[in-house]
Scaffold this active site. Structure first.
Site, mmCIF file in Angstrom:
data_model
loop_
_atom_site.group_PDB
_atom_site.id
_atom_site.type_symbol
_atom_site.label_atom_id
_atom_site.label_comp_id
_atom_site.label_asym_id
_atom_site.label_seq_id
_atom_site.Cartn_x
_atom_site.Cartn_y
_atom_site.Cartn_z
ATOM 1 N N LYS A 23 38.072 -2.599 -26.031
ATOM 2 C CA LYS A 23 38.909 -1.541 -26.590
ATOM 3 C C LYS A 23 40.375 -1.946 -26.626
ATOM 4 O O LYS A 23 41.177 -1.332 -27.320
ATOM 5 C CB LYS A 23 38.743 -0.257 -25.765
ATOM 6 C CG LYS A 23 37.367 0.367 -25.839
ATOM 7 C CD LYS A 23 37.299 1.634 -25.007
ATOM 8 C CE LYS A 23 35.907 2.245 -25.025
ATOM 9 N NZ LYS A 23 35.833 3.473 -24.200
ATOM 10 N N ARG A 24 40.722 -2.975 -25.865
ATOM 11 C CA ARG A 24 42.105 -3.429 -25.854
ATOM 12 C C ARG A 24 42.470 -4.156 -27.144
ATOM 13 O O ARG A 24 43.636 -4.406 -27.413
ATOM 14 C CB ARG A 24 42.350 -4.340 -24.650
ATOM 15 C CG ARG A 24 42.228 -3.621 -23.315
ATOM 16 C CD ARG A 24 42.541 -4.543 -22.142
ATOM 17 N NE ARG A 24 42.445 -3.843 -20.870
ATOM 18 C CZ ARG A 24 41.332 -3.734 -20.164
ATOM 19 N NH1 ARG A 24 40.212 -4.265 -20.623
ATOM 20 N NH2 ARG A 24 41.314 -3.100 -19.018
#
Length: 446
Positions: free
Chosen positions: A288-289
């Site tokens: 998700k980063r």
């Protein structure tokens, strides 16, 4: 395909041997409830925005529901109040609708078995937790956070995986009553037992994990009155009459724990299918980063939703073919649960422009889709580039249609830009004779 009234009986007409047994697992577990109606759910936590991995899980659930004439439910698991991201709940549903995988029941759509926000179902979880306590399958735990942290540190020192030592399951009834009367902070833990029964997963086949041997008793109700995932998801799946749970393979190891809870409550579990993870093309975890994996970022870049659906299924499994350019109706018709493999899906986003080009060309060639595309472009131009429009012809439907058909198959995205000479510029080359207005032969003002 009609909804099977009883999966075992209906599928045996078209299958034999191992194929029959596998099909029975897929659709034959719900003959005694709702006449075998298929109900699946996508249950993200609004602690972040929808990303490609989440969209892929939602898509498989949506396709499964539509393939077998069932319902696709969106349920938001917002019990971790400390990590909620403002706007994420609405954005998740917005992005599902934009991607053309809209839920049949959801917080926004409503439905007969809501509410579809877990924070609005707290009384149901409390009642279920108390039911487990009264039946002896759960107990009050009064251990402080300091003691639990000490257990964790000692386990790390010994090179062991931290686990709760089940201390409070041995408290006498009188001790429990005294602590409750004193208002001592507490949680409720589920009592794990040995003897987990194997279950047949749609994807991974027969499996089980003796969770009592490797885990301490898990918390099912937190001190703040909110349930943990392990309790809330089985309560909701039961009361929402979910027939099949299709979720990421990271939850496979927890399923035996969930089945123990189903057994303790006397409920019949759904059929489980754990989808292989979506990974980067190098095999690294899709994080998700990575800011560019969120669906909103693709939308803002002009990526078509059907291109995203196509690329996330093209790199995976579960379909009779593996070709580029499939739309949602084709994905549904070609889907076969028995073809889902355990191998991770490797996603190569460098190929996304090619997927987008193919689907943009298909939109342009389809009369109805082309008309909708023209309207989108007209609105985009009016909203973003009003001050650059000197020739009103650029907003006319026939003019836009000529430009789209001239460039079809060559552009991967439609992103008009201000043109210094006149109106708006496509970032591709179009000769003047095709309708340019800048007096230039190597680019096209639009």
């Amino acid at each position: 395909m009609p909804v099977p009234r009883c999966g075992v009986r209906c599928v045996t007409a078209v299958c034999s041997g191992a194929a029959t047994r596998r099909a029975a697992v897929l659709l034959g577990r719900r003959c005694s409830t709702d006449q075998g109606v298929v109900r699946v759910r996508f249950a993200p936590s609004p602690t972040g925005f929808l990303h490609l991995g989440g969209l892929r899980t939602a898509l498989y659930n949506y396709i499964f529901a539509k393939k077998y004439g069932g319902s696709f439910i969106l349920r938001l698991e917002d019990t971790d109040q400390s990590r909620l991201v403002p706007g994420a709940a609405d954005s998740i549903e917005d992005m599902l609708e934009w991607a053309a995988v809209p839920p049949d029941e959801s917080p926004r759509q409503g439905g007969p078995l809501g509410p579809y926000l877990q924070s609005q179902r707290l009384d149901l979880y409390r009642q279920t937790a108390q039911q487990l306590v009264h039946s002896g399958h759960a107990y009050y735990c009064f251990c402080s956070s300091q003691r639990l942290e000490l257990l964790k540190k000692e386990a790390f020192k010994r090179g062991e995986t931290p686990r709760y030592d089940n201390r409070c399951r041995h408290l006498r009834e009188q001790q429990v009553e005294e602590k409750l009367a004193q208002g001592s902070p507490h949680v409720i833990r589920f009592r794990l037992e040995t003897g987990v029964e194997p279950f047949q997963d749609i994807v991974f086949g027969w499996t089980h994990h003796e969770v009592a041997q490797v885990e301490g008793d898990p918390v099912v109700m937190k001190a703040d009155g909110f349930p943990t995932y392990h309790l809330a998801n089985i309560v909701d799946d039961h009361h929402m009459k979910i027939s099949h749970v299709l979720r990421g393979s990271e939850w496979l190891i927890s399923t035996s724990k969930h089945l123990l809870m189903y057994r303790a409550l006397g409920w019949r579990p759904p059929t489980f299918g754990h989808l292989p993870l979506l990974m980067n093309k190098d095999g690294a975890k899709l994080s998700k980063r990575q800011g560019d994996i969120f669906i909103q970022s693709f939308q803002k870049k002009g990526v078509l939703p059907e291109a995203l659906l196509d690329i996330t299924t093209n790199c995976g499994s579960g379909f009779s073919t593996n070709r580029m350019g499939r739309r949602i109706d084709e994905l549904i018709s070609e889907f076969s649960p028995s073809k889902i493999t355990t191998h991770s899906a490797l996603l190569d986003l460098e190929k996304l422009p090619e997927f987008n080009r193919i689907h943009l060309q298909r939109r342009i060639e389809d009369e109805e889709q082309c008309r909708l595309l023209i309207r989108e472009l007209q609105e985009l131009i009016r909203l973003a580039f009003t001050q650059h429009i000197h020739d009103k012809e650029v907003l006319e439907e026939d003019y836009i249609r000529r430009v789209l058909h001239f460039r079809k198959g060559q552009k991967s995205r439609l992103r008009p830009h201000p043109c210094s000479g006149s109106s708006l510029l496509f970032t591709t080359s179009v000769p003047k004779e095709a309708g340019g207005h800048c007096g230039q032969t190597d680019r096209h003002c639009y």
